[in-house]
Structure formats: C-alpha cells, structure tokens
Scaffold this motif. Structure first.
Motif, PDB file in Angstrom:
ATOM      1  N   TYR A 181      -3.170  -8.921   7.854  1.00  0.00           N
ATOM      2  CA  TYR A 181      -3.016  -7.841   8.841  1.00  0.00           C
ATOM      3  C   TYR A 181      -3.250  -8.429  10.220  1.00  0.00           C
ATOM      4  O   TYR A 181      -3.899  -9.466  10.352  1.00  0.00           O
ATOM      5  N   PRO A 225     -23.872  -4.155   3.276  1.00  0.00           N
ATOM      6  CA  PRO A 225     -23.603  -3.200   2.206  1.00  0.00           C
ATOM      7  C   PRO A 225     -22.114  -3.137   1.900  1.00  0.00           C
ATOM      8  O   PRO A 225     -21.292  -3.568   2.714  1.00  0.00           O
ATOM      9  N   SER A 226     -21.791  -2.609   0.761  1.00  0.00           N
ATOM     10  CA  SER A 226     -20.393  -2.517   0.373  1.00  0.00           C
ATOM     11  C   SER A 226     -19.632  -1.643   1.370  1.00  0.00           C
ATOM     12  O   SER A 226     -20.146  -0.631   1.828  1.00  0.00           O
ATOM     13  N   GLY A 227     -18.427  -2.072   1.744  1.00  0.00           N
ATOM     14  CA  GLY A 227     -17.640  -1.334   2.732  1.00  0.00           C
ATOM     15  C   GLY A 227     -17.959  -1.754   4.156  1.00  0.00           C
ATOM     16  O   GLY A 227     -17.453  -1.165   5.112  1.00  0.00           O
ATOM     17  N   ALA A 228     -18.772  -2.788   4.333  1.00  0.00           N
ATOM     18  CA  ALA A 228     -19.181  -3.193   5.674  1.00  0.00           C
ATOM     19  C   ALA A 228     -18.063  -3.896   6.434  1.00  0.00           C
ATOM     20  O   ALA A 228     -18.069  -3.949   7.661  1.00  0.00           O
ATOM     21  N   GLY A 229     -17.087  -4.457   5.695  1.00  0.00           N
ATOM     22  CA  GLY A 229     -15.979  -5.144   6.360  1.00  0.00           C
ATOM     23  C   GLY A 229     -15.938  -6.636   6.077  1.00  0.00           C
ATOM     24  O   GLY A 229     -15.190  -7.368   6.713  1.00  0.00           O
ATOM     25  N   LYS A 230     -16.705  -7.088   5.093  1.00  0.00           N
ATOM     26  CA  LYS A 230     -16.777  -8.526   4.807  1.00  0.00           C
ATOM     27  C   LYS A 230     -15.435  -9.049   4.291  1.00  0.00           C
ATOM     28  O   LYS A 230     -14.916 -10.063   4.767  1.00  0.00           O
ATOM     29  N   THR A 231     -14.883  -8.359   3.299  1.00  0.00           N
ATOM     30  CA  THR A 231     -13.597  -8.792   2.747  1.00  0.00           C
ATOM     31  C   THR A 231     -12.506  -8.694   3.801  1.00  0.00           C
ATOM     32  O   THR A 231     -11.569  -9.507   3.835  1.00  0.00           O
ATOM     33  N   THR A 232     -12.643  -7.703   4.663  1.00  0.00           N
ATOM     34  CA  THR A 232     -11.644  -7.531   5.720  1.00  0.00           C
ATOM     35  C   THR A 232     -11.596  -8.773   6.619  1.00  0.00           C
ATOM     36  O   THR A 232     -10.517  -9.215   7.028  1.00  0.00           O
ATOM     37  N   TYR A 246      -7.277  -0.348   8.832  1.00  0.00           N
ATOM     38  CA  TYR A 246      -6.195  -0.510   7.862  1.00  0.00           C
ATOM     39  C   TYR A 246      -5.113   0.533   8.133  1.00  0.00           C
ATOM     40  O   TYR A 246      -5.446   1.681   8.440  1.00  0.00           O
ATOM     41  N   GLU A 305       0.837  -1.193   0.000  1.00  0.00           N
ATOM     42  CA  GLU A 305       0.000   0.000   0.000  1.00  0.00           C
ATOM     43  C   GLU A 305       0.875   1.248   0.000  1.00  0.00           C
ATOM     44  O   GLU A 305       0.454   2.322  -0.399  1.00  0.00           O
ATOM     45  N   ALA A 308     -12.245  -0.643  10.230  1.00  0.00           N
ATOM     46  CA  ALA A 308     -12.876  -1.505   9.233  1.00  0.00           C
ATOM     47  C   ALA A 308     -13.625  -2.630   9.942  1.00  0.00           C
ATOM     48  O   ALA A 308     -14.623  -3.137   9.441  1.00  0.00           O
ATOM     49  N   ALA A 318      -3.451   2.184   6.196  1.00  0.00           N
ATOM     50  CA  ALA A 318      -3.587   3.334   5.307  1.00  0.00           C
ATOM     51  C   ALA A 318      -4.717   4.265   5.765  1.00  0.00           C
ATOM     52  O   ALA A 318      -4.761   5.427   5.369  1.00  0.00           O
ATOM     53  N   ARG A 319      -5.646   3.747   6.565  1.00  0.00           N
ATOM     54  CA  ARG A 319      -6.733   4.599   7.074  1.00  0.00           C
ATOM     55  C   ARG A 319      -6.929   4.354   8.556  1.00  0.00           C
ATOM     56  O   ARG A 319      -7.935   3.783   8.978  1.00  0.00           O
TER      57      ARG A 319
HETATM   58  P1  ADP Z   1     -16.760  -5.123   2.017  1.00  0.00           P
HETATM   59  O1  ADP Z   1     -15.983  -6.325   1.626  1.00  0.00           O
HETATM   60  O2  ADP Z   1     -17.804  -5.402   3.039  1.00  0.00           O
HETATM   61  O3  ADP Z   1     -17.293  -4.362   0.864  1.00  0.00           O
HETATM   62  P2  ADP Z   1     -14.213  -4.227   3.003  1.00  0.00           P
HETATM   63  O4  ADP Z   1     -13.910  -5.221   4.043  1.00  0.00           O
HETATM   64  O5  ADP Z   1     -13.517  -4.364   1.699  1.00  0.00           O
HETATM   65  O6  ADP Z   1     -15.775  -4.121   2.778  1.00  0.00           O
HETATM   66  O7  ADP Z   1     -13.872  -2.769   3.568  1.00  0.00           O
HETATM   67  C1  ADP Z   1     -14.185  -2.309   4.859  1.00  0.00           C
HETATM   68  C2  ADP Z   1     -13.673  -0.880   5.012  1.00  0.00           C
HETATM   69  O8  ADP Z   1     -12.263  -0.848   4.966  1.00  0.00           O
HETATM   70  C3  ADP Z   1     -14.155   0.041   3.908  1.00  0.00           C
HETATM   71  O9  ADP Z   1     -14.450   1.280   4.501  1.00  0.00           O
HETATM   72  C4  ADP Z   1     -12.985   0.151   2.980  1.00  0.00           C
HETATM   73  O10 ADP Z   1     -12.966   1.400   2.358  1.00  0.00           O
HETATM   74  C5  ADP Z   1     -11.812  -0.007   3.926  1.00  0.00           C
HETATM   75  N1  ADP Z   1     -10.646  -0.653   3.275  1.00  0.00           N
HETATM   76  C6  ADP Z   1     -10.635  -1.828   2.628  1.00  0.00           C
HETATM   77  N2  ADP Z   1      -9.377  -2.146   2.217  1.00  0.00           N
HETATM   78  C7  ADP Z   1      -8.583  -1.129   2.614  1.00  0.00           C
HETATM   79  C8  ADP Z   1      -7.183  -0.858   2.510  1.00  0.00           C
HETATM   80  N3  ADP Z   1      -6.336  -1.716   1.918  1.00  0.00           N
HETATM   81  N4  ADP Z   1      -6.715   0.282   3.042  1.00  0.00           N
HETATM   82  C9  ADP Z   1      -7.549   1.140   3.665  1.00  0.00           C
HETATM   83  N5  ADP Z   1      -8.863   0.938   3.805  1.00  0.00           N
HETATM   84  C10 ADP Z   1      -9.405  -0.174   3.293  1.00  0.00           C
END
Ligand code: ADP
Length: 603
Positions: free
Chosen positions: A410, A394-401, A367, A130, A375, A369-370
């Motif tokens: 991480y 919803p998108s941005g909820a933290g699922k992928t995280t 994250y 990143e 997250a 970076a933020r």
């Molecule tokens: P989802 O999969 O539910 O759409 P994510 O888990 O991808 O959501 O993201 C959760 C939050 O973390 C979001 O606000 C997204 O913008 C933020 N985010 C995701 N990846 C990164 C990253 N690499 N650096 C900074 N913020 C991130």
C-alpha cells in the motif's frame, strides 16, 4: 468470511448496474488479441466467404436443371451433375478449412487472454483482493474465457457466414423476383421487433446468470480452502445451504434466460416460415398463370429458405454473442483495473549493494477497506543498516501494517517511506523487493518438493546453496529425515509439516534470498521448546548483518533486539532497549509482564 456473505446479495445489484453498459461492441476489445494472428483470421475469412459464395451459387444451377429438365439432352444433364459433385467437394473442403482455422484462432486467442489476465492479477496489490474474491477472478479466467472461445471459435464465423448468406440471398431473391421479394421484406419488421425486445432482456439475464455462477464458485472456493475450519465448527450443512442457495439462484437466472431464448426462437421461426409459405402461395399462382418459370420459383424458394435460415441462425447466435460480449467486458475490466499502487516508468536505482537504511517520515495510512481508521498515525522511524528492531504492542496496533508498507503493498496517505534514502514510490517494486526478504507469520508452503519450496527464495539458486540455507535455518535435519529428503513432496499448503518446520522452511527461503533487509513476522502461536530453540537459532543467523524488522511476540526476541519500538493504535509510543523501557514502567512493561510468550527456552 464476512466478504462471502456480502458478496452473495451484492451480485444482482452489480448485474443491474453493469448490464446496461453491455453492448456487442465490447467484443471489439478482443481485436488486440486477434490482431497478432491476422493471417490466420484472414485465411479463415477467405474460406468462409468462399463457402458462402458457393452456397449462394448452387440455387442458380438448380434452376437451370429444373428448367431444362424436359428439353436438355442427357449429355448436358450429366455435365450439370458432375459439376455439382465438384462444387460439393469444394464446399466440403472450404467448410473443413474454415473450421480448422477458426477453431485454432479461438484457442490461440483465448490462451493469450488467459495468460494476460493471470499476468495482470498476479501483480495486483493486496487492496485489489480485498474487493474481489479470488474465486471470482478464477471464474473469469476459466468460464468467461470459455465463452469467448465459443465466440471466436465458432459463433462469429457462423454469424458472418449467415450474414453473407442473408445479404447475398436477399440480393439474388430480388434478381429472381422483385415482386415476391417485396412481399418477403414486408415480413421483416415483424421478425426484427421481437428479436430486439427479447434480445435486450436476454442480455440482462445472461449477465445475471454469469455473475451468479461466478458468485457460486467464489463461495465454493472459499469454503473449500477453509475446509478444516468448516468441519471443525460443524458448519458443513450451513456451507451446503449457502452454496446451494447461490447455485439455485444461478440456475433460476439460467432458467429465465432459457425460456426467453426459447420464446424468441419460437416467435422468430414461426413468423419467418409463415411468411415464406404465404409468399410461396402467391408464387405458385404466378407459375400457373405463366408469369414465372418453375425453375425460377424453385430458385426463389431455396434463396428464401436460405435467407430465413440465416436470420434464424443470427437470432440464435445473437444471444451467444451477447453473452460473450459480457464475458469480454468482465475480462477487459480485469485487465484494465488500475492498481492502487503503481510503479514509476523508470525507477530510480538503488545503490549497490543496498545498505538497508530505512526511514518512515511522518507516515499516516488507512487501509482502503477502512478509510476512516488510521492504521498508522504520523509514524516516524529511523532504522540504521544492520540494526535489529523489534515491534511490539497490543494486537491491532499497526505492527504488521509497518511490514506491509515496507513491501509497498500500500502507499501511505501522507508522509513517505525510504530505503537507502530513496522514496519507495520512486522505485520499481520488483526492483527494491529484491533487497527485502520476508518471513511471514503463517508461512506459505507450496504443493512442491522441499527443495522447490526453499528455492522460491531465489529461483536461480543451486542445490548446494539450498542445502546450505536449510542447514543455516536448522531445517536440514528434518528435511533429510523425510522419506525422499529434499525431493519430498510437502503437500498442498504444507499439510505434512509442523508449524515450527514450516517456519524454518520460510527462514531458509529468506536466507537463500540473501537480502539486506529482513522482515519477520513472528508466529503468535507458541512452539514446543525444541522447535522454538531451532527457530531462534535460525533467526539469529539470518538477522546477522542485515537490517531486521521483527513483529515480536517473544520476550527472547525483544531482549536480543538492538531497539524495541512500542506501538499502540497506529502510533509509536515508546522506543529504546528492553531494560530502559521496563524501567519506564509504561505500556511495554505491562506487555512484557502479560503478553509475551516466554521464549526463554532459546536463551
Ligand atoms: P498488528 O499487527 O499490530 O496486530 P495490524 O497492523 O495488523 O496490527 O492492524 C492495524 C489496524 O489495521 C487494525 O485496526 C486492523 O484491524 C486494521 N487492518 C489490518 N489489515 C487491514 C485490512 N486489510 N483492511 C482494513 N483494515 C485492516
């Protein structure tokens, strides 16, 4: 994309800040890489010292010839010249040997450095990427190592040789005529000062130049890897302009560097030769007055020229050594970057077989970076072995995280994540990741055959196992229909496959991996009904008997899940089976109505 625009203006700032720390001593960081080949190194040094000594001895012979030219008989003269031939042969062999040894050493060491740097960065966790552009890393592996090659492979040996000539020549000058040498030494400070002053400037400039080159290749690699997007948005001329701007900036930095170096060369060479001429002048008068023999003057002049040549070469090499010092610094920086995630020395060992029980205990994570936005916010979850859990929200909820944290890309800021009751941070990553198979949202296809792409899941798998996995992933039919079947080359990033086909390859990979925990990030884009069904069947087969976490976008998927976890803004807001959640009429019911792609074709 945002990163490339911030990267461009950022580079000069980095230059200012990083250049100060740059010293020739940075080159000592190369020692650990050279040391394994010390035999080669010492042999090279021996050849180098030998040739330098021979060069230094030659003027002594010349003096004898000159002084005895009138008196000696022709027999002795013949002997002198025969000896000179022998010396020439020695010099030639010594020089050739030095070249061969030194260049080989350079290539060997640089190959090792390249491997070490790649070995390091391939294991770095995502937060590293990143902050650093991959193009920049590539440029360090290629450009910077090439600079180091030129240093180990030639500059250092030229510097060393000239240093020997300089010191030895000076001593012999002193022996020949102390008076003339004293005069020469008066000139030295006049030469050293411009070298020091301009040298410092040169150092800053060459670092700047290197950084701009890295920035420009980073910029190019980003644009090239997204070439379709660039063209689709007719962004070519803007990309061209952007690239051309960075490239011109790097050229500007190079131009300033070249002028500085040229100026330095002019000043140094002029001062050196002006000084020598002056000294000669006085020497010539001494010979006329009978205070010095002709041979001694000739000998002195040769030494003086050798010493001056040595100084000139050193001043030229100086800049190069400094460039290489900068390159070394950057590579060492890369080699020594602390990863944000690190493995324990001896990890705890997972039970065999791994059952796949997963727990998130009050996990909060932002994250790097933020750092201000969580997250994940105090997430607690228990997932039983064999359970299939769908994550929706919803998108941005933290699922992928959630998926990323489970792979330990991480570490949580607080709380812990466990697999079979063991904290992930107590396990070695390559160890517990063996128990995990990932099907990413946008599967990566490598530029290799279909077979090799599936084998990526488990390198030691046999061809039969690969075929069985492909069958289970409903990929066998379309692979067999390819012109070369399993040997068909899939093209860079799988350009020859459809979305559904790529997914099935990714699923076959995961089946082959045969891991107790399956992480599945469902594709957001809807597939055609037939692919959809095929993928669904494959996923069902894959998740059987495994703990499965699915980031779900399809109704069909969530309905089949044992449990649905609803997330919003980093929190778990509800959890339970489909019907229950629909009855609650909360966020899930709304999502179910509006957001899911139907996916009913698979039912
Ligand atoms: P989802 O999969 O539910 O759409 P994510 O888990 O991808 O959501 O993201 C959760 C939050 O973390 C979001 O606000 C997204 O913008 C933020 N985010 C995701 N990846 C990164 C990253 N690499 N650096 C900074 N913020 C991130």
């Amino acid at each position: 994309m945002a990163r490339s625009t911030t990267q461009v203006p950022a580079a000069p700032g980095q230059v200012e800040e990083r250049a100060k720390s740059r010293k020739l001593s940075a080159l000592s960081a190369l020692l650990p890489f050279v040391w394994p080949y010390r035999a080669l190194m010492f042999a090279a040094i021996a050849a180098l010292v030998l040739t330098a000594l021979i060069s230094l001895a030659l003027p002594l012979a010349v003096r004898r010839v000159v002084d005895n030219f009138d008196t000696a008989n022709s027999h002795i003269l013949d002997q002198y010249f025969a000896a000179a031939l022998g010396i020439a042969a020695l010099l030639a062999i010594g020089t050739g040997l030095r070249y061969a040894l030194v260049t080989r050493l350079g290539e060997r060491v640089v190959a090792d450095i390249r491997k070490a740097v790649f070995g390091r960065v391939i294991g770095m966790s995502p937060s590293f990427y990143e902050n650093v552009m991959t193009g920049e890393v590539l440029s360090r592996i290629t450009t910077d190592t090439t600079l180091i090659l030129s240093v180990i492979g030639s500059s250092v040996s030229i510097a060393l040789r000239n240093l020997l000539i300089f010191v030895g020549g000076l001593a012999l000058m002193l022996l020949t005529s102390a008076k003339l040498t004293g005069l020469v030494l008066l000139i030295v400070p006049a030469v050293i000062v411009p070298i020091l002053v301009l040298g410092r400037r040169l150092r800053v400039l060459s670092r700047e130049n290197q950084d701009w080159i890295a920035a420009s290749s980073g910029n190019a690699s980003e644009a090239l890897s997204a070439v379709q997007t660039v063209q689709a948005f007719t962004h070519e001329s803007a990309s061209r302009a952007q690239f051309s701007e960075v490239t011109e900036l790097s050229y500007d930095a190079a131009r300033r560097r070249i002028w500085t170096r040229a100026l330095m060369t002019v000043i140094v060479i002029f001062l050196v030769f002006a000084g020598i001429v002056g000294v000669l002048w006085i020497g010539a008068r001494d010979v006329r007055a009978g205070d010095m023999s002709q041979g001694a003057l000739v000998q002195f002049v040769i030494y003086a020229v050798m010493v001056a040549g040595g100084v000139a070469a050193l001043s030229e090499i100086w800049g190069e050594l400094q460039r290489a010092a900068g390159a070394t610094e950057r590579l060492v920086e890369l080699l020594h970057t602390e990863d944000t995630v690190s493995d324990p020395e001896t990890g705890q060992s997972l039970p065999v077989p791994v059952t796949g029980r997963i727990a998130f205990e009050d996990v909060t994570f932002a994250y790097p970076a933020r750092p201000k936005v969580n997250a994940l916010n105090a997430v607690s979850l228990q997932i039983e072995p064999g359970e299939t859990v769908a994550f929706v929200g919803p998108s941005g909820a933290g699922k992928t995280t959630i998926i990323q944290m489970l792979l330990r890309f991480y570490d949580p800021n607080s709380g812990k994540i466990t697999l079979d009751g063991l904290d992930l941070s107590m396990l070695r990553r390559d160890d517990f990741r063996k128990a995990v198979a990932l099907v990413p949202q946008d599967p990566v296809i490598f530029a290799a055959s279909a077979r090799e792409n599936i084998r990526f899941g488990r390198l030691e798998a046999t061809d039969d196992e690969i075929e069985a996995a492909a069958k289970a992933a409903a990929a066998h039919d379309f692979i067999s229909a390819l012109p070369d079947g399993y040997d068909a080359y899939l093209g860079e990033r799988g350009v020859m496959l459809s979305g559904g086909q790529k997914q099935r390859i990714a699923i076959a990979r995961a089946i082959l991996r045969d891991a107790p925990v399956l992480l599945l990030d469902e594709a957001t884009s809807a597939l055609d009904a037939e692919s959809e069904r095929a993928v669904q069947v494959a996923v069902d087969r894959l998740s059987e008997g495994r703990t499965t976490l699915i980031v779900a976008h399809r109704l069909a998927t969530v309905k089949k899940a044992d449990r649905i976890v609803v997330m919003d803004q980093g929190r778990v807001v509800a959890s339970g089976p489909h019907d229950e959640l629909v009855a609650e009429d909360g966020l899930y019911a709304r999502l179910a109505r509006l957001q899911f792609t139907d996916g009913m074709a698979a039912e």
